[in-house]
Scaffold this active site. Sequence first.
Site, PDB file in Angstrom:
ATOM      1  N   LYS A  22       0.854  -1.201   0.000  1.00  0.00           N
ATOM      2  CA  LYS A  22       0.000   0.000   0.000  1.00  0.00           C
ATOM      3  C   LYS A  22       0.888   1.248   0.000  1.00  0.00           C
ATOM      4  O   LYS A  22       0.664   2.190  -0.751  1.00  0.00           O
ATOM      5  CB  LYS A  22      -0.876  -0.013   1.240  1.00  0.00           C
ATOM      6  CG  LYS A  22      -1.397   1.361   1.653  1.00  0.00           C
ATOM      7  CD  LYS A  22      -2.246   1.339   2.882  1.00  0.00           C
ATOM      8  CE  LYS A  22      -1.542   1.620   4.153  1.00  0.00           C
ATOM      9  NZ  LYS A  22      -1.343   3.024   4.526  1.00  0.00           N
ATOM     10  N   CYS A 116      -4.229  12.007  13.458  1.00  0.00           N
ATOM     11  CA  CYS A 116      -5.040  10.796  13.478  1.00  0.00           C
ATOM     12  C   CYS A 116      -4.845  10.142  14.844  1.00  0.00           C
ATOM     13  O   CYS A 116      -4.171  10.693  15.705  1.00  0.00           O
ATOM     14  CB  CYS A 116      -4.636   9.862  12.353  1.00  0.00           C
ATOM     15  SG  CYS A 116      -2.983   9.286  12.589  1.00  0.00           S
ATOM     16  N   ARG A 121       0.987  14.086  13.837  1.00  0.00           N
ATOM     17  CA  ARG A 121       1.447  13.922  12.442  1.00  0.00           C
ATOM     18  C   ARG A 121       1.496  15.252  11.686  1.00  0.00           C
ATOM     19  O   ARG A 121       0.792  15.481  10.718  1.00  0.00           O
ATOM     20  CB  ARG A 121       0.592  12.884  11.726  1.00  0.00           C
ATOM     21  CG  ARG A 121       0.639  11.557  12.481  1.00  0.00           C
ATOM     22  CD  ARG A 121      -0.069  10.461  11.810  1.00  0.00           C
ATOM     23  NE  ARG A 121       0.749   9.926  10.711  1.00  0.00           N
ATOM     24  CZ  ARG A 121       0.289   8.929   9.942  1.00  0.00           C
ATOM     25  NH1 ARG A 121      -0.889   8.460  10.118  1.00  0.00           N
ATOM     26  NH2 ARG A 121       1.047   8.468   8.962  1.00  0.00           N
ATOM     27  N   ASP A 305       4.998   0.186  12.278  1.00  0.00           N
ATOM     28  CA  ASP A 305       3.734  -0.413  11.826  1.00  0.00           C
ATOM     29  C   ASP A 305       3.579  -1.853  12.300  1.00  0.00           C
ATOM     30  O   ASP A 305       2.467  -2.379  12.324  1.00  0.00           O
ATOM     31  CB  ASP A 305       3.622  -0.367  10.290  1.00  0.00           C
ATOM     32  CG  ASP A 305       3.462   1.057   9.802  1.00  0.00           C
ATOM     33  OD1 ASP A 305       3.596   1.294   8.587  1.00  0.00           O
ATOM     34  OD2 ASP A 305       3.222   1.946  10.638  1.00  0.00           O
ATOM     35  N   ARG A 397      -8.390  -0.505   4.876  1.00  0.00           N
ATOM     36  CA  ARG A 397      -7.590   0.549   4.224  1.00  0.00           C
ATOM     37  C   ARG A 397      -6.279  -0.042   3.713  1.00  0.00           C
ATOM     38  O   ARG A 397      -5.726   0.440   2.729  1.00  0.00           O
ATOM     39  CB  ARG A 397      -7.244   1.659   5.222  1.00  0.00           C
ATOM     40  CG  ARG A 397      -8.399   2.497   5.660  1.00  0.00           C
ATOM     41  CD  ARG A 397      -7.943   3.632   6.519  1.00  0.00           C
ATOM     42  NE  ARG A 397      -6.868   4.382   5.892  1.00  0.00           N
ATOM     43  CZ  ARG A 397      -6.302   5.461   6.440  1.00  0.00           C
ATOM     44  NH1 ARG A 397      -6.718   5.886   7.607  1.00  0.00           N
ATOM     45  NH2 ARG A 397      -5.347   6.102   5.836  1.00  0.00           N
TER      46      ARG A 397
HETATM   47  C1  EPZ Z   1       4.534   6.783   6.706  1.00  0.00           C
HETATM   48  O1  EPZ Z   1       3.775   7.778   7.348  1.00  0.00           O
HETATM   49  C2  EPZ Z   1       3.605   5.592   6.537  1.00  0.00           C
HETATM   50  N1  EPZ Z   1       2.473   5.976   5.691  1.00  0.00           N
HETATM   51  C3  EPZ Z   1       3.110   5.136   7.913  1.00  0.00           C
HETATM   52  O2  EPZ Z   1       2.304   3.978   7.699  1.00  0.00           O
HETATM   53  C4  EPZ Z   1       4.313   4.755   8.759  1.00  0.00           C
HETATM   54  O3  EPZ Z   1       3.868   4.397  10.062  1.00  0.00           O
HETATM   55  C5  EPZ Z   1       5.275   5.963   8.852  1.00  0.00           C
HETATM   56  O4  EPZ Z   1       5.642   6.381   7.525  1.00  0.00           O
HETATM   57  C6  EPZ Z   1       6.541   5.625   9.618  1.00  0.00           C
HETATM   58  O5  EPZ Z   1       7.187   4.547   9.008  1.00  0.00           O
HETATM   59  C7  EPZ Z   1       2.651   6.033   4.349  1.00  0.00           C
HETATM   60  O6  EPZ Z   1       3.720   5.778   3.828  1.00  0.00           O
HETATM   61  C8  EPZ Z   1       1.448   6.421   3.533  1.00  0.00           C
HETATM   62  P1  EPZ Z   1       6.565  10.044   8.939  1.00  0.00           P
HETATM   63  P2  EPZ Z   1       4.340   9.296   7.443  1.00  0.00           P
HETATM   64  O7  EPZ Z   1       6.403  11.347   8.252  1.00  0.00           O
HETATM   65  O8  EPZ Z   1       5.160   9.608   6.272  1.00  0.00           O
HETATM   66  C9  EPZ Z   1       6.998  13.205  12.390  1.00  0.00           C
HETATM   67  C10 EPZ Z   1       0.398   2.637   7.884  1.00  0.00           C
HETATM   68  O9  EPZ Z   1      -0.112   2.031   8.830  1.00  0.00           O
HETATM   69  N2  EPZ Z   1       6.852  14.229  11.334  1.00  0.00           N
HETATM   70  O10 EPZ Z   1       7.743   9.192   8.632  1.00  0.00           O
HETATM   71  O11 EPZ Z   1       3.194  10.178   7.782  1.00  0.00           O
HETATM   72  C11 EPZ Z   1       5.681  12.482  12.635  1.00  0.00           C
HETATM   73  O12 EPZ Z   1       4.884  13.199  13.547  1.00  0.00           O
HETATM   74  C12 EPZ Z   1       0.924   4.042   8.086  1.00  0.00           C
HETATM   75  O13 EPZ Z   1       0.547   2.157   6.718  1.00  0.00           O
HETATM   76  C13 EPZ Z   1       6.977  15.572  11.693  1.00  0.00           C
HETATM   77  O14 EPZ Z   1       7.202  15.917  12.851  1.00  0.00           O
HETATM   78  O15 EPZ Z   1       5.280   9.164   8.706  1.00  0.00           O
HETATM   79  C14 EPZ Z   1       6.123  11.174  13.214  1.00  0.00           C
HETATM   80  O16 EPZ Z   1       6.376  11.348  14.587  1.00  0.00           O
HETATM   81  C15 EPZ Z   1       0.696   4.515   9.503  1.00  0.00           C
HETATM   82  N3  EPZ Z   1       6.839  16.516  10.723  1.00  0.00           N
HETATM   83  C16 EPZ Z   1       7.452  10.894  12.500  1.00  0.00           C
HETATM   84  O17 EPZ Z   1       7.860  12.148  11.930  1.00  0.00           O
HETATM   85  C17 EPZ Z   1       6.594  16.173   9.409  1.00  0.00           C
HETATM   86  O18 EPZ Z   1       6.503  17.083   8.559  1.00  0.00           O
HETATM   87  C18 EPZ Z   1       7.349   9.853  11.406  1.00  0.00           C
HETATM   88  O19 EPZ Z   1       6.419  10.313  10.509  1.00  0.00           O
HETATM   89  C19 EPZ Z   1       6.470  14.810   9.075  1.00  0.00           C
HETATM   90  C20 EPZ Z   1       6.607  13.845  10.055  1.00  0.00           C
END
Ligand code: EPZ
Length: 423
Positions: A22, A116, A121, A305, A397
């Site tokens: 996904k 969420c 996030r 995850d 999803r």
């Molecule tokens: C991706 O989310 C995945 N989703 C998530 O999978 C996964 O859990 C996550 O990466 C971590 O591996 C997709 O790829 C669609 P991040 P993403 O930005 O990109 C902080 C699932 O179940 N952050 O790497 O949103 C954030 O708050 C989903 O398939 C900021 O602070 O995750 C978090 O603490 C759930 N500012 C950390 O980074 C930003 O601008 C990791 O978030 C962006 C992120």
Amino acid sequence: MRIYEIKGGKPLKGEVKISGAKNAALPAIAATLLARGVFKLESVPRVRDVFCMLEILKHLGGKYKFEDHTLLVDTTSIRDTVVPYKLASKIRASILFMGALVGAFKEGTVPLPGGCKIGKRPVNFHISGLTKLGAEICLDHGNLVLKARRLKGRELVLDFPSVTATENLMMAAALAEGETLIKGAAREPEVVFLGEMLKRMGAEVKWISEDTICIKGKKNLNPCEIEIIPDRIEAGTFLVLGALHKNNRIFLRNLPIEYLETPLLKLKEIGVKLKKQGEAFLVKRKKELSPVRIITQPYPGFPTDLQPIFAVLLLQAKGISKITETLFENRFLYVYELNRMGAGIELEERSILIKGPVKLVGSPVKATDLRAGAALVLAGLSAENTTQIYEIHLIERGYENLVEKLQTLGADISVKTLNPDES
Ligand code: EPZ
């Protein structure tokens, strides 16, 4: 309202094929905006998030044909750059249209994704990186409105290896003038996959170190054909399923072993290993499972995850396991649901303590997010008597044909539709 009804405790036998990822399919769909013409994506999982991204693409003027797992996307008639709130609010990955729209059209309007259940996030890394490339971004009535006279490549540094922030910056950089260096980039397999797709579209993408990507922008890119990589998180879910009952005999096909190094090392510590048999892998477990320490980290560390999924397995380990979640501030909501089933898990600030072995008792529970829901399915399958799982749309999803896959293994799981006064 639809729920899963699971009668647990049965040993499961059979073979499951892991679907396409996904979290690779979603950025791939956004990246089709970067070129005009017809793309062919293979092994695309038929999951709710993919259909939602395709609905957004259609709203922007794109067309698609999705037969079996082959997705044809035609971006020739894309004419709109405003992502509708109604669709975007359903899925966080809609944020990926930021990089693609500002890259391709030098403008775009994308609803600011809400937080969420698993955490706030924020999207500050996305905004600061795209701004440094030349985009002007403002918040207008809940929408991020992007405008750019031109995008100019430069050195960017990510304070945290955010997966979708890296992907957004890659897509914008692919159509920026000159060279962009993204330092501190995420290196999840799904990010590397997007780099491969951009290369096939004509962009110059090179990993110059483990966490630095160099992208030389082009004036135009072309459509491409590419196969989506297997889903390492679905794979990890079925690996744990295979170990949940000592008489399970589950074979997994299309298993992306190369993306699962850390989870497989952890499983070995717990007492679970794989045995290659032809094209498939058999999940084998010791009679007694051992407790472990898990700390989630960005790739190649232990994936956040899989944190809820491994918690269910560790309920069977003899002793105290500790899981610490370092990426998201609220990713233990599923513990309250497991504790309704008798898990007795103790919650600390960013960690949980699991004292096993524990026999779970089937109960009505609700999915609080995608992976939490998958964990509850595993819990229901290992519990005595019947478990009802609510909010199953969250599970659909990200897991393709989960009920059918489990039924082929002999699981007693079905979808029940409750009438309003029952739910
Ligand atoms: C991706 O989310 C995945 N989703 C998530 O999978 C996964 O859990 C996550 O990466 C971590 O591996 C997709 O790829 C669609 P991040 P993403 O930005 O990109 C902080 C699932 O179940 N952050 O790497 O949103 C954030 O708050 C989903 O398939 C900021 O602070 O995750 C978090 O603490 C759930 N500012 C950390 O980074 C930003 O601008 C990791 O978030 C962006 C992120």
